[in-house]
Write a protein that holds these residues in place. Structure first.
Motif, PDB file in Angstrom:
ATOM      1  N   PRO A   1     -67.225  -0.326  29.407  1.00 43.69           N
ATOM      2  CA  PRO A   1     -67.791   0.853  30.065  1.00 43.69           C
ATOM      3  C   PRO A   1     -67.494   0.854  31.567  1.00 43.69           C
ATOM      4  O   PRO A   1     -67.454  -0.201  32.195  1.00 43.69           O
ATOM      5  CB  PRO A   1     -69.294   0.715  29.807  1.00 43.69           C
ATOM      6  N   VAL A   2     -67.264   2.045  32.095  1.00 48.18           N
ATOM      7  CA  VAL A   2     -67.093   2.228  33.528  1.00 48.18           C
ATOM      8  C   VAL A   2     -68.345   2.917  34.023  1.00 48.18           C
ATOM      9  O   VAL A   2     -68.671   4.015  33.604  1.00 48.18           O
ATOM     10  CB  VAL A   2     -65.845   3.096  33.848  1.00 48.18           C
TER      11      VAL A   2
ATOM     12  N   HIS B   1     -65.598   4.817  28.733  1.00 48.00           N
ATOM     13  CA  HIS B   1     -64.993   3.507  28.465  1.00 48.00           C
ATOM     14  C   HIS B   1     -63.499   3.549  28.759  1.00 48.00           C
ATOM     15  O   HIS B   1     -62.851   4.580  28.543  1.00 48.00           O
ATOM     16  CB  HIS B   1     -65.192   3.109  27.002  1.00 48.00           C
ATOM     17  N   VAL B   2     -62.965   2.432  29.233  1.00 48.81           N
ATOM     18  CA  VAL B   2     -61.522   2.297  29.444  1.00 48.81           C
ATOM     19  C   VAL B   2     -61.018   1.095  28.644  1.00 48.81           C
ATOM     20  O   VAL B   2     -61.740   0.127  28.427  1.00 48.81           O
ATOM     21  CB  VAL B   2     -61.155   2.130  30.942  1.00 48.81           C
ATOM     22  N   SER B   3     -59.770   1.177  28.240  1.00 49.20           N
ATOM     23  CA  SER B   3     -59.154   0.099  27.462  1.00 49.20           C
ATOM     24  C   SER B   3     -58.890  -1.107  28.352  1.00 49.20           C
ATOM     25  O   SER B   3     -58.407  -0.965  29.471  1.00 49.20           O
ATOM     26  CB  SER B   3     -57.828   0.574  26.862  1.00 49.20           C
ATOM     27  N   VAL B   4     -59.196  -2.297  27.822  1.00 46.08           N
ATOM     28  CA  VAL B   4     -58.865  -3.530  28.544  1.00 46.08           C
ATOM     29  C   VAL B   4     -57.709  -4.264  27.866  1.00 46.08           C
ATOM     30  O   VAL B   4     -57.023  -5.052  28.501  1.00 46.08           O
ATOM     31  CB  VAL B   4     -60.074  -4.481  28.730  1.00 46.08           C
ATOM     32  N   ASN B   5     -57.514  -3.993  26.582  1.00 45.70           N
ATOM     33  CA  ASN B   5     -56.337  -4.510  25.899  1.00 45.70           C
ATOM     34  C   ASN B   5     -56.104  -3.689  24.648  1.00 45.70           C
ATOM     35  O   ASN B   5     -56.982  -2.982  24.169  1.00 45.70           O
ATOM     36  CB  ASN B   5     -56.434  -6.007  25.593  1.00 45.70           C
ATOM     37  N   MET B   6     -54.884  -3.784  24.159  1.00 44.80           N
ATOM     38  CA  MET B   6     -54.511  -3.054  22.956  1.00 44.80           C
ATOM     39  C   MET B   6     -53.481  -3.905  22.219  1.00 44.80           C
ATOM     40  O   MET B   6     -52.556  -4.432  22.829  1.00 44.80           O
ATOM     41  CB  MET B   6     -53.907  -1.701  23.324  1.00 44.80           C
TER      42      MET B   6
ATOM     43  N   ALA C   1     -72.732  -5.180  23.723  1.00 40.85           N
ATOM     44  CA  ALA C   1     -73.373  -4.915  25.017  1.00 40.85           C
ATOM     45  C   ALA C   1     -72.346  -4.689  26.120  1.00 40.85           C
ATOM     46  O   ALA C   1     -72.573  -3.903  27.037  1.00 40.85           O
ATOM     47  CB  ALA C   1     -74.295  -6.073  25.379  1.00 40.85           C
ATOM     48  N   ARG C   2     -71.205  -5.380  26.025  1.00 41.27           N
ATOM     49  CA  ARG C   2     -70.181  -5.262  27.077  1.00 41.27           C
ATOM     50  C   ARG C   2     -68.837  -4.762  26.576  1.00 41.27           C
ATOM     51  O   ARG C   2     -68.094  -4.142  27.320  1.00 41.27           O
ATOM     52  CB  ARG C   2     -69.986  -6.604  27.767  1.00 41.27           C
ATOM     53  N   ILE C   3     -68.507  -5.061  25.355  1.00 38.12           N
ATOM     54  CA  ILE C   3     -67.193  -4.719  24.807  1.00 38.12           C
ATOM     55  C   ILE C   3     -67.365  -3.845  23.571  1.00 38.12           C
ATOM     56  O   ILE C   3     -68.172  -4.140  22.696  1.00 38.12           O
ATOM     57  CB  ILE C   3     -66.401  -5.991  24.407  1.00 38.12           C
ATOM     58  N   LEU C   4     -66.589  -2.785  23.519  1.00 37.41           N
ATOM     59  CA  LEU C   4     -66.529  -1.946  22.339  1.00 37.41           C
ATOM     60  C   LEU C   4     -65.169  -2.200  21.692  1.00 37.41           C
ATOM     61  O   LEU C   4     -64.148  -2.199  22.377  1.00 37.41           O
ATOM     62  CB  LEU C   4     -66.669  -0.472  22.734  1.00 37.41           C
ATOM     63  N   ASN C   5     -65.158  -2.447  20.390  1.00 35.30           N
ATOM     64  CA  ASN C   5     -63.928  -2.704  19.669  1.00 35.30           C
ATOM     65  C   ASN C   5     -63.666  -1.538  18.727  1.00 35.30           C
ATOM     66  O   ASN C   5     -64.571  -1.080  18.027  1.00 35.30           O
ATOM     67  CB  ASN C   5     -64.021  -4.014  18.884  1.00 35.30           C
ATOM     68  N   ALA C   6     -62.422  -1.064  18.735  1.00 33.91           N
ATOM     69  CA  ALA C   6     -62.038   0.051  17.875  1.00 33.91           C
ATOM     70  C   ALA C   6     -60.723  -0.279  17.182  1.00 33.91           C
ATOM     71  O   ALA C   6     -59.946  -1.111  17.657  1.00 33.91           O
ATOM     72  CB  ALA C   6     -61.890   1.322  18.703  1.00 33.91           C
ATOM     73  N   SER C   7     -60.487   0.389  16.061  1.00 33.91           N
ATOM     74  CA  SER C   7     -59.222   0.218  15.347  1.00 33.91           C
ATOM     75  C   SER C   7     -58.627   1.583  15.065  1.00 33.91           C
ATOM     76  O   SER C   7     -59.318   2.602  15.106  1.00 33.91           O
ATOM     77  CB  SER C   7     -59.436  -0.552  14.038  1.00 33.91           C
ATOM     78  N   CYS C   8     -57.341   1.569  14.768  1.00 30.37           N
ATOM     79  CA  CYS C   8     -56.652   2.827  14.533  1.00 30.37           C
ATOM     80  C   CYS C   8     -55.479   2.595  13.594  1.00 30.37           C
ATOM     81  O   CYS C   8     -54.824   1.551  13.662  1.00 30.37           O
ATOM     82  CB  CYS C   8     -56.157   3.377  15.870  1.00 30.37           C
ATOM     83  N   GLU C   9     -55.232   3.561  12.729  1.00 29.79           N
ATOM     84  CA  GLU C   9     -54.061   3.540  11.864  1.00 29.79           C
ATOM     85  C   GLU C   9     -53.246   4.794  12.124  1.00 29.79           C
ATOM     86  O   GLU C   9     -53.801   5.881  12.307  1.00 29.79           O
ATOM     87  CB  GLU C   9     -54.460   3.506  10.391  1.00 29.79           C
ATOM     88  N   VAL C  10     -51.933   4.620  12.144  1.00 34.96           N
ATOM     89  CA  VAL C  10     -51.012   5.740  12.295  1.00 34.96           C
ATOM     90  C   VAL C  10     -50.210   5.818  11.003  1.00 34.96           C
ATOM     91  O   VAL C  10     -49.570   4.834  10.609  1.00 34.96           O
ATOM     92  CB  VAL C  10     -50.067   5.540  13.504  1.00 34.96           C
ATOM     93  N   LYS C  11     -50.283   6.970  10.340  1.00 36.36           N
ATOM     94  CA  LYS C  11     -49.597   7.134   9.061  1.00 36.36           C
ATOM     95  C   LYS C  11     -48.669   8.330   9.097  1.00 36.36           C
ATOM     96  O   LYS C  11     -48.928   9.319   9.789  1.00 36.36           O
ATOM     97  CB  LYS C  11     -50.613   7.322   7.932  1.00 36.36           C
ATOM     98  N   GLY C  12     -47.614   8.230   8.314  1.00 35.66           N
ATOM     99  CA  GLY C  12     -46.739   9.373   8.108  1.00 35.66           C
ATOM    100  C   GLY C  12     -47.435  10.371   7.210  1.00 35.66           C
ATOM    101  O   GLY C  12     -48.463  10.063   6.583  1.00 35.66           O
ATOM    102  N   ILE C  13     -46.917  11.565   7.116  1.00 37.81           N
ATOM    103  CA  ILE C  13     -47.556  12.621   6.333  1.00 37.81           C
ATOM    104  C   ILE C  13     -47.646  12.246   4.846  1.00 37.81           C
ATOM    105  O   ILE C  13     -48.525  12.715   4.132  1.00 37.81           O
ATOM    106  CB  ILE C  13     -46.853  13.974   6.561  1.00 37.81           C
ATOM    107  N   THR C  14     -46.772  11.341   4.387  1.00 39.11           N
ATOM    108  CA  THR C  14     -46.827  10.891   2.994  1.00 39.11           C
ATOM    109  C   THR C  14     -47.854   9.780   2.793  1.00 39.11           C
ATOM    110  O   THR C  14     -48.072   9.335   1.677  1.00 39.11           O
ATOM    111  CB  THR C  14     -45.449  10.384   2.528  1.00 39.11           C
TER     112      THR C  14
END
Length: 140
Positions: free
Chosen positions: A138-139, A82-87, A112-125
């Motif tokens: 998908p490619v 899979h490749v990103s289409v937007n972020m 079927a066509r789009i996979l959606n993902a989420s992400c969090e970036v946190k500091g060590i605290t």
């Protein structure tokens, strides 16, 4: 437990330096936690990842998010590639040179066509530095 999760769980605590992606190897993330529901990587903020103010560059945050999501797809055996289409990223805080950030990726929906993902970036605290969502296709 998914076979990929079982396999890569054994790598928790190790640094990524033999991935198929040169970017992953350059980022040199540490595998913190591998679960079916999520994958967490740790990254030390190095000098070449900072902006002129000595803070973690926003482009590096985007790269870390993209890398963690891609690795989670790989661990779960989601085919084809899979490749990103937007972020979309909300930048909410920052990290300084030498600090560690934790990046946690989750697959929200696999359509079927789009996979959606989420992400969090946190500091060590545990402070939230960024939150992002990504749509991938998908490619074949």
């Amino acid at each position: 437990m998914h076979p990929g999760v079982e396999k890569y769980k054994a790598y928790e605590g190790q640094y990524i330096d033999t991935a198929p992606s040169a970017v992953s190897n350059w980022l040199r993330g540490k595998i913190i936690e591998v679960r079916e529901s999520h994958l967490t990587l740790g990254f030390e903020v190095r000098n070449e990842m900072t902006n002129p103010a000595g803070l973690l560059h926003g482009g590096m945050i985007a790269t870390m998010i993209d890398d963690a999501i891609g690795m989670h797809l790989f661990v779960l055996g989601i085919e084809p590639f899979h490749v990103s289409v937007n972020m979309h990223i909300d930048y909410l805080g920052t990290a300084r040179l030498g600090e560690e950030v934790r990046v946690t990726a989750r697959i929200v929906r696999k359509g079927a066509r789009i996979l959606n993902a989420s992400c969090e970036v946190k500091g060590i605290t545990g402070s939230l530095l960024a939150a992002g969502t990504v749509n991938l296709i998908p490619v074949r």
